[in-house]
Design a protein around this motif. Structure first.
Motif, PDB file in Angstrom:
ATOM      1  N   ARG A 226       0.831  -1.246   0.045  1.00 25.49           N
ATOM      2  CA  ARG A 226      -0.100   0.027   0.093  1.00 25.49           C
ATOM      3  C   ARG A 226       0.757   1.264   0.060  1.00 25.49           C
ATOM      4  NH1 ARG A 226      -5.329  -0.391   1.395  1.00 25.49           N
ATOM      5  NH2 ARG A 226      -5.337   1.602   2.212  1.00 25.49           N
ATOM      6  N   ILE A 227       1.949   1.271   0.698  1.00 28.16           N
ATOM      7  CA  ILE A 227       2.783   2.269   0.906  1.00 28.16           C
ATOM      8  C   ILE A 227       3.562   2.343  -0.538  1.00 28.16           C
ATOM      9  CG2 ILE A 227       4.974   3.138   1.794  1.00 28.16           C
ATOM     10  CD1 ILE A 227       4.305   2.027   4.340  1.00 28.16           C
ATOM     11  N   GLN A 228       3.870   1.679  -1.142  1.00 32.89           N
ATOM     12  CA  GLN A 228       4.481   1.450  -2.506  1.00 32.89           C
ATOM     13  C   GLN A 228       3.838   2.218  -3.491  1.00 32.89           C
ATOM     14  OE1 GLN A 228       6.077  -2.428  -2.689  1.00 32.89           O
ATOM     15  NE2 GLN A 228       7.872  -1.709  -1.938  1.00 32.89           N
ATOM     16  N   LYS A 229       2.495   1.766  -3.392  1.00 28.88           N
ATOM     17  CA  LYS A 229       1.310   2.234  -4.473  1.00 28.88           C
ATOM     18  C   LYS A 229       1.308   3.503  -4.246  1.00 28.88           C
ATOM     19  CE  LYS A 229      -3.117   1.133  -5.937  1.00 28.88           C
ATOM     20  NZ  LYS A 229      -4.631   0.220  -5.784  1.00 28.88           N
ATOM     21  N   LYS A 230       1.163   4.167  -3.079  1.00 25.43           N
ATOM     22  CA  LYS A 230       0.805   5.388  -2.907  1.00 25.43           C
ATOM     23  C   LYS A 230       2.085   6.252  -3.263  1.00 25.43           C
ATOM     24  CE  LYS A 230      -2.837   4.814   0.424  1.00 25.43           C
ATOM     25  NZ  LYS A 230      -3.837   5.648  -0.361  1.00 25.43           N
ATOM     26  N   LYS A 231       3.334   5.626  -3.206  1.00 22.57           N
ATOM     27  CA  LYS A 231       4.695   6.371  -3.627  1.00 22.57           C
ATOM     28  C   LYS A 231       5.040   7.131  -2.469  1.00 22.57           C
ATOM     29  CE  LYS A 231       3.820   6.496  -8.521  1.00 22.57           C
ATOM     30  NZ  LYS A 231       3.742   7.281  -9.795  1.00 22.57           N
ATOM     31  N   ILE A 232       4.780   6.481  -1.155  1.00 21.91           N
ATOM     32  CA  ILE A 232       5.486   7.158  -0.039  1.00 21.91           C
ATOM     33  C   ILE A 232       6.707   6.777   0.384  1.00 21.91           C
ATOM     34  CG2 ILE A 232       4.876   7.499   2.277  1.00 21.91           C
ATOM     35  CD1 ILE A 232       1.931   6.854   1.891  1.00 21.91           C
ATOM     36  N   PRO A 233       7.781   7.755   0.578  1.00 20.38           N
ATOM     37  CA  PRO A 233       9.116   7.130   1.162  1.00 20.38           C
ATOM     38  C   PRO A 233       8.971   6.490   2.438  1.00 20.38           C
ATOM     39  CG  PRO A 233       9.022   9.660   1.191  1.00 20.38           C
ATOM     40  CD  PRO A 233       7.689   9.079   0.546  1.00 20.38           C
ATOM     41  N   TYR A 234       9.570   5.258   2.675  1.00 20.64           N
ATOM     42  CA  TYR A 234       9.487   4.732   4.001  1.00 20.64           C
ATOM     43  C   TYR A 234      10.799   3.862   4.291  1.00 20.64           C
ATOM     44  CZ  TYR A 234       9.445   0.183   1.361  1.00 20.64           C
ATOM     45  OH  TYR A 234       9.636  -0.749   0.455  1.00 20.64           O
ATOM     46  N   LEU A 235      10.893   3.497   5.632  1.00 22.09           N
ATOM     47  CA  LEU A 235      11.658   3.043   5.977  1.00 22.09           C
ATOM     48  C   LEU A 235      11.090   1.687   7.341  1.00 22.09           C
ATOM     49  CD1 LEU A 235      13.870   5.841   7.801  1.00 22.09           C
ATOM     50  CD2 LEU A 235      14.550   4.292   5.853  1.00 22.09           C
ATOM     51  N   ILE A 236      11.798   0.572   7.243  1.00 25.23           N
ATOM     52  CA  ILE A 236      11.382  -0.370   8.303  1.00 25.23           C
ATOM     53  C   ILE A 236      12.074  -0.553   9.388  1.00 25.23           C
ATOM     54  CG2 ILE A 236      11.202  -2.850   8.120  1.00 25.23           C
ATOM     55  CD1 ILE A 236      10.563  -2.799   5.176  1.00 25.23           C
ATOM     56  N   ALA A 237      11.798  -0.187  10.602  1.00 21.70           N
ATOM     57  CA  ALA A 237      12.302  -0.345  11.790  1.00 21.70           C
ATOM     58  C   ALA A 237      12.056  -1.699  12.309  1.00 21.70           C
ATOM     59  CB  ALA A 237      11.581   0.852  12.749  1.00 21.70           C
ATOM     60  N   LEU A 238      13.084  -2.509  12.829  1.00 29.11           N
ATOM     61  CA  LEU A 238      12.942  -3.636  13.262  1.00 29.11           C
ATOM     62  C   LEU A 238      13.306  -3.764  14.757  1.00 29.11           C
ATOM     63  CD1 LEU A 238      14.934  -5.871  10.382  1.00 29.11           C
ATOM     64  CD2 LEU A 238      12.205  -5.855  10.872  1.00 29.11           C
ATOM     65  N   ASN A 239      12.163  -3.567  15.386  1.00 29.17           N
ATOM     66  CA  ASN A 239      12.380  -3.179  16.786  1.00 29.17           C
ATOM     67  C   ASN A 239      12.764  -4.302  17.803  1.00 29.17           C
ATOM     68  OD1 ASN A 239      12.073  -1.553  18.939  1.00 29.17           O
ATOM     69  ND2 ASN A 239       9.932  -1.965  19.398  1.00 29.17           N
ATOM     70  N   LYS A 240      12.895  -4.082  18.865  1.00 26.86           N
ATOM     71  CA  LYS A 240      13.399  -5.233  20.042  1.00 26.86           C
ATOM     72  C   LYS A 240      14.531  -5.960  19.775  1.00 26.86           C
ATOM     73  CE  LYS A 240       8.330  -5.564  21.023  1.00 26.86           C
ATOM     74  NZ  LYS A 240       7.152  -6.613  21.083  1.00 26.86           N
ATOM     75  N   GLU A 241      15.575  -5.187  19.004  1.00 23.28           N
ATOM     76  CA  GLU A 241      16.962  -5.812  18.604  1.00 23.28           C
ATOM     77  C   GLU A 241      17.405  -6.239  19.962  1.00 23.28           C
ATOM     78  OE1 GLU A 241      20.899  -4.845  16.416  1.00 23.28           O
ATOM     79  OE2 GLU A 241      19.748  -3.421  17.559  1.00 23.28           O
ATOM     80  N   ASP A 242      17.307  -5.771  21.270  1.00 18.79           N
ATOM     81  CA  ASP A 242      17.973  -5.996  22.420  1.00 18.79           C
ATOM     82  C   ASP A 242      17.535  -7.288  22.841  1.00 18.79           C
ATOM     83  OD1 ASP A 242      15.480  -4.462  22.630  1.00 18.79           O
ATOM     84  OD2 ASP A 242      15.419  -5.333  24.750  1.00 18.79           O
ATOM     85  N   LEU A 243      16.472  -7.873  22.213  1.00 19.65           N
ATOM     86  CA  LEU A 243      16.049  -8.977  22.867  1.00 19.65           C
ATOM     87  C   LEU A 243      16.451 -10.548  21.889  1.00 19.65           C
ATOM     88  CD1 LEU A 243      12.179  -8.849  23.560  1.00 19.65           C
ATOM     89  CD2 LEU A 243      14.156  -8.629  25.133  1.00 19.65           C
ATOM     90  N   LEU A 244      17.313  -9.796  20.910  1.00 23.17           N
ATOM     91  CA  LEU A 244      18.002 -10.795  20.160  1.00 23.17           C
ATOM     92  C   LEU A 244      19.542 -10.588  20.056  1.00 23.17           C
ATOM     93  CD1 LEU A 244      15.887 -10.406  16.704  1.00 23.17           C
ATOM     94  CD2 LEU A 244      15.699 -12.243  18.236  1.00 23.17           C
ATOM     95  N   SER A 245      19.885 -10.112  21.259  1.00 21.75           N
ATOM     96  CA  SER A 245      21.609 -10.002  21.199  1.00 21.75           C
ATOM     97  C   SER A 245      21.610 -10.415  22.682  1.00 21.75           C
ATOM     98  CB  SER A 245      21.955  -8.603  21.001  1.00 21.75           C
ATOM     99  OG  SER A 245      21.175  -7.745  21.816  1.00 21.75           O
ATOM    100  N   GLY A 246      23.017 -10.693  22.894  1.00 17.32           N
ATOM    101  CA  GLY A 246      23.572 -10.684  24.236  1.00 17.32           C
ATOM    102  C   GLY A 246      23.227 -12.365  24.768  1.00 17.32           C
TER     103      GLY A 246
ATOM    104  N   ILE B 275      16.752  -1.768  15.669  1.00 12.02           N
ATOM    105  CA  ILE B 275      16.611  -0.811  16.505  1.00 12.02           C
ATOM    106  C   ILE B 275      16.220  -1.477  17.865  1.00 12.02           C
ATOM    107  CG2 ILE B 275      16.308   1.180  14.995  1.00 12.02           C
ATOM    108  CD1 ILE B 275      13.410   1.172  16.251  1.00 12.02           C
ATOM    109  N   SER B 276      16.250  -0.698  18.961  1.00  8.17           N
ATOM    110  CA  SER B 276      15.576  -1.162  20.290  1.00  8.17           C
ATOM    111  C   SER B 276      15.076   0.136  20.941  1.00  8.17           C
ATOM    112  CB  SER B 276      16.505  -1.750  21.207  1.00  8.17           C
ATOM    113  OG  SER B 276      15.935  -1.982  22.606  1.00  8.17           O
TER     114      SER B 276
END
Length: 422
Positions: A114-134, A168-169
């Motif tokens: 939907r975002i691409q169809k509307k030609k909206i610039p976008y980013l994807i933030a993959l949250n909760k990285e802290d739960l996948l580290s250490g 990100i976290s």
């Protein structure tokens, strides 16, 4: 709106989207450094879009928008999803927040489309990285790393570049500064749009603004189009003279030089046209804002549908703002009365205001929209494109009133390319 504030319609609109509990509100709070949105582990905490006007460096004035989850369920949940989709229509930059411990879902990829169809610039933030580290990663024997790799592979296969994806976290604030910098890179902060009136005038020109003060006028202030037009005249080093419609004729007689332009509130078009000599160009705030939002040609073409209306035809009258309607409100009272007098037809009227605008317009024979001063350019163009895609003619208040008064061509002569259409 305070006099020192940038209008919301002139701000960059940044929307945060995603599933419930992906951390949209937490990410928005982290980006702004403020607790703008309520955060909870309970799914569906955000039930309505949250808007916050603020300054966000290095972008400047922005509107931050938090939205309900795109995976909400039930009858009420579907209404919330619809609200999120409506927010997309005014979004200049979209941030899709995905729970990094789960990876992208069907709903996420559907939203990306939907975002691409509307030609909206976008980013994807993959949250909760802290739960996948250490320690978390060590305790799962590499499962976390495998999940990260699988997530990145799925996004890459969907044609999403590495520059559009960021781990990100929100809770630990990691990756937030980089996210802000990437958001800033999405948006062109320089103003490349047309001026409201500045390109039509020269320094030291006189411009006369006609502003009726009646029951519908707000107490103690001018409405937004009038404020913005005066500001644009000042920035052009020109002179604005503001009068009521009853004072226009004597003012024109007293001025030491012929004004470059007379701009009127559309409701006073007939009297102002009669009192303004033909040698002085005349237009309206509504017409200027139709051009400013990038749709003047379309709404001028659309107004001719008025002559084809028949008894029982439906007309949608839509306003971009919400306000208390007075007893002689222009949208719900005056326009229907004037259209009845002009067409002689018994028409059926429906009204929308604010963010409400129907997805299905097929039942209407004509859409009459306000000048859109409270809507940003993207949303105004979205509404126009919806009408065009469904083959429904659309015009605006000022164009319609000038057309019914027989003065439309005169009102757009300051725009020769548009005047040639008539």
């Amino acid at each position: 709106m305070g006099l020192n504030q940038t209008p919301a319609s002139e701000r960059v609109h940044i929307g945060f989207f995603g599933k419930r509990n992906a951390g949209k509100s937490s990410v928005m709070n982290a980006v702004t450094g403020q607790n703008l949105a309520v955060v909870s582990e309970i799914k569906g905490t955000t039930t309505d879009p949250v808007y916050k006007s603020m300054e966000l460096l290095p972008m400047g004035p922005v509107v931050m928008m938090d939205t309900p989850g795109i995976d909400d369920t039930g009858e009420l949940g579907q209404l919330r999803v619809r609200k999120s989709n409506q927010v997309l229509n005014k979004t200049d930059a979209a941030i899709l927040v995905i729970d990094g411990t789960e990876g992208p879902s069907r709903e996420d990829f559907s939203l990306i489309q939907r975002i691409q169809k509307k030609k909206i610039p976008y980013l994807i933030a993959l949250n909760k990285e802290d739960l996948l580290s250490g320690e978390a990663e060590q305790s799962t024997n590499g499962h976390s790393m495998q999940l990260r790799q699988e997530t990145e592979r799925m996004l890459s296969q969907a044609g999403i570049s590495e520059e559009q994806v960021l781990w990100i976290s929100a809770s630990q604030k990691t990756g937030i500064q980089e996210l802000k910098e990437r958001i800033a890179g999405l948006v062109k902060t320089e103003d490349t749009r047309l001026r409201i009136v500045g390109d039509l005038i020269a320094p030291s020109n006189f411009v006369v603004l006609v502003v009726p003060i009646d029951k519908a006028a707000p107490k103690g202030r001018l409405i937004l189009p009038q404020q913005q037009t005066i500001r644009d005249i000042l920035e052009s080093d020109a002179v604005s003279v503001v009068v009521k419609e009853t004072e226009l004729k004597p003012t024109l007689e007293r001025l030491g030089q012929k004004p470059r332009l007379v701009i009127t509130d559309s409701q006073a078009f007939a009297k102002v046209s009669a009192d303004t000599p033909e040698t002085i160009p005349l237009t309206s705030f509504s017409i200027l804002f139709a051009r400013y939002k990038g749709n003047l040609e379309s709404v001028v073409k659309g107004v001719t549908a008025l002559d084809r209306l028949q008894d029982g035809d439906k007309v949608l009258i839509s306003e971009g703002c919400t306000h208390h309607r007075q007893c002689d409100d222009i949208g719900s009272v005056k326009l229907p009365r004037w259209m009845k007098e002009y067409t002689g037809k018994d028409l059926v009227y429906e009204f929308t205001s604010g963010t409400e605008f129907p997805d299905d317009l097929s039942c209407y024979k004509l859409i009459v929209h306000c000048g859109g001063c409270m809507l940003n350019e993207r949303e105004m163009k979205y509404r126009l494109s919806c009408a065009e895609d469904q083959g429904i003619p659309m015009t605006n208040y000022g164009i319609l009133i000038a057309y019914m008064q027989g003065i439309l061509k005169r009102s757009v002569e300051v725009f020769p390319d548009i005047a040639r259409l008539l």
